[in-house]
Design a protein around this motif. Structure first.
Motif, short mmCIF file in Angstrom:
data_model
loop_
_atom_site.label_atom_id
_atom_site.label_comp_id
_atom_site.label_asym_id
_atom_site.label_seq_id
_atom_site.Cartn_x
_atom_site.Cartn_y
_atom_site.Cartn_z
N ILE A 1 0.86 -1.17 0.00
CA ILE A 1 0.00 0.00 0.00
C ILE A 1 0.91 1.23 0.00
CG2 ILE A 1 -1.96 -1.16 1.08
CD1 ILE A 1 -1.08 0.02 3.75
N ASN A 2 0.37 2.38 -0.31
CA ASN A 2 1.18 3.59 -0.40
C ASN A 2 1.92 3.91 0.89
OD1 ASN A 2 0.46 3.98 -3.05
ND2 ASN A 2 -1.22 5.35 -2.56
N ASP A 3 1.34 3.57 2.02
CA ASP A 3 1.96 3.88 3.31
C ASP A 3 3.14 2.98 3.64
OD1 ASP A 3 0.23 5.96 3.85
OD2 ASP A 3 -1.19 4.69 4.93
N CYS A 4 3.30 1.87 2.95
CA CYS A 4 4.36 0.91 3.29
C CYS A 4 5.74 1.55 3.36
CB CYS A 4 4.39 -0.25 2.30
SG CYS A 4 3.08 -1.47 2.53
N ILE A 5 6.09 2.38 2.40
CA ILE A 5 7.45 2.92 2.38
C ILE A 5 7.72 3.93 3.48
CG2 ILE A 5 7.80 2.47 -0.06
CD1 ILE A 5 7.28 5.44 -0.58
N PHE A 6 6.68 4.38 4.18
CA PHE A 6 6.86 5.30 5.30
C PHE A 6 6.66 4.62 6.65
CE2 PHE A 6 5.29 7.99 1.77
CZ PHE A 6 6.48 8.64 1.52
N ALA B 1 10.83 -3.25 5.18
CA ALA B 1 12.09 -3.97 5.19
C ALA B 1 13.16 -3.37 4.28
CB ALA B 1 11.86 -5.43 4.80
N TRP B 2 12.79 -2.53 3.31
CA TRP B 2 13.73 -1.99 2.31
C TRP B 2 14.52 -3.13 1.69
CZ3 TRP B 2 12.97 2.58 0.37
CH2 TRP B 2 12.28 3.51 1.14
N ASP B 3 13.82 -4.18 1.39
CA ASP B 3 14.41 -5.36 0.77
C ASP B 3 13.62 -5.67 -0.48
OD1 ASP B 3 14.45 -8.40 0.33
OD2 ASP B 3 16.05 -8.14 1.80
N CYS B 4 14.30 -6.07 -1.54
CA CYS B 4 13.58 -6.32 -2.79
C CYS B 4 12.74 -7.59 -2.73
CB CYS B 4 14.55 -6.37 -3.97
SG CYS B 4 15.78 -7.67 -3.85
N HIS B 5 12.92 -8.41 -1.70
CA HIS B 5 12.17 -9.66 -1.58
C HIS B 5 11.05 -9.60 -0.55
CE1 HIS B 5 15.16 -11.48 -4.12
NE2 HIS B 5 16.10 -11.07 -3.31
N LEU B 6 11.10 -8.64 0.37
CA LEU B 6 10.11 -8.52 1.44
C LEU B 6 9.41 -7.18 1.36
CD1 LEU B 6 12.20 -9.73 4.50
CD2 LEU B 6 10.60 -11.08 3.17
N VAL B 7 8.17 -7.14 1.80
CA VAL B 7 7.46 -5.86 1.91
C VAL B 7 7.76 -5.24 3.27
CG1 VAL B 7 5.21 -4.74 1.96
CG2 VAL B 7 5.64 -6.55 0.33
N CYS B 8 7.59 -6.00 4.31
CA CYS B 8 7.89 -5.49 5.65
C CYS B 8 8.30 -6.64 6.55
CB CYS B 8 6.71 -4.70 6.22
SG CYS B 8 5.44 -5.66 7.05
N THR B 9 8.77 -6.30 7.74
CA THR B 9 9.22 -7.33 8.66
C THR B 9 8.06 -8.05 9.34
OG1 THR B 9 9.48 -5.66 10.38
CG2 THR B 9 11.42 -6.21 9.08
N LEU B 10 6.91 -7.41 9.44
CA LEU B 10 5.75 -8.05 10.05
C LEU B 10 4.89 -8.82 9.04
CD1 LEU B 10 4.50 -5.27 12.49
CD2 LEU B 10 5.88 -7.28 13.01
N HIS B 11 4.79 -8.28 7.84
CA HIS B 11 3.97 -8.87 6.79
C HIS B 11 4.82 -9.02 5.53
CE1 HIS B 11 0.55 -8.01 9.38
NE2 HIS B 11 1.00 -6.76 9.48
N PRO B 12 5.66 -10.06 5.44
CA PRO B 12 6.59 -10.20 4.33
C PRO B 12 5.94 -10.18 2.95
CG PRO B 12 7.09 -11.79 6.05
CD PRO B 12 5.80 -11.13 6.42
N THR B 13 4.70 -10.60 2.84
CA THR B 13 4.03 -10.61 1.54
C THR B 13 3.09 -9.42 1.37
OG1 THR B 13 2.27 -12.05 2.37
CG2 THR B 13 4.15 -13.11 1.33
N GLY B 14 3.09 -8.51 2.32
CA GLY B 14 2.25 -7.33 2.25
C GLY B 14 0.99 -7.47 3.07
N PRO B 15 0.30 -6.35 3.32
CA PRO B 15 -0.94 -6.39 4.09
C PRO B 15 -2.06 -7.07 3.30
CG PRO B 15 -0.52 -4.17 3.29
CD PRO B 15 0.67 -4.99 2.94
N ASP B 16 -3.04 -7.57 4.02
CA ASP B 16 -4.14 -8.29 3.39
C ASP B 16 -5.12 -7.37 2.66
OD1 ASP B 16 -3.19 -10.75 4.25
OD2 ASP B 16 -4.28 -10.61 6.14
N GLY B 17 -5.28 -6.16 3.15
CA GLY B 17 -6.26 -5.25 2.56
C GLY B 17 -5.64 -3.96 2.09
N LYS B 18 -6.46 -2.91 2.03
CA LYS B 18 -6.00 -1.60 1.58
C LYS B 18 -5.40 -0.78 2.71
CE LYS B 18 -9.16 -1.33 -2.29
NZ LYS B 18 -10.15 -0.56 -3.02
#
Length: 62
Positions: free
Chosen positions: A4-9, A14-31
């Motif tokens: 989601i747009n907020d992820c990078i802030f 994770a700032w990793d090309c393979h992960l979205v974040c450390t809590l939700h590696p595949t990204g959030p479920d919704g918007k």
């Protein structure tokens, strides 16, 4: 990987090309993400060192 747009802030991004974040590696479920926490240090970040080379980034011409 859905981001989601907020992820990078988010402090968990994770700032990793393979992960979205450390809590939700595949990204959030919704918007939105219930675990989102704003990280002011990430607002000016324009460079992603995805290769891990540690090369300096040019930000705002400096």
């Amino acid at each position: 990987m859905p981001r989601i747009n907020d992820c990078i802030f988010c402090r968990y991004y994770a700032w990793d090309c393979h992960l979205v974040c450390t809590l939700h590696p595949t990204g959030p479920d919704g918007k939105t993400c219930n675990d989102y926490q704003f990280d002011a240090e990430q607002t000016g970040r324009k460079f992603l060192d995805f290769l891990g080379l540690g090369e300096p980034a040019e930000i705002d011409g400096t």
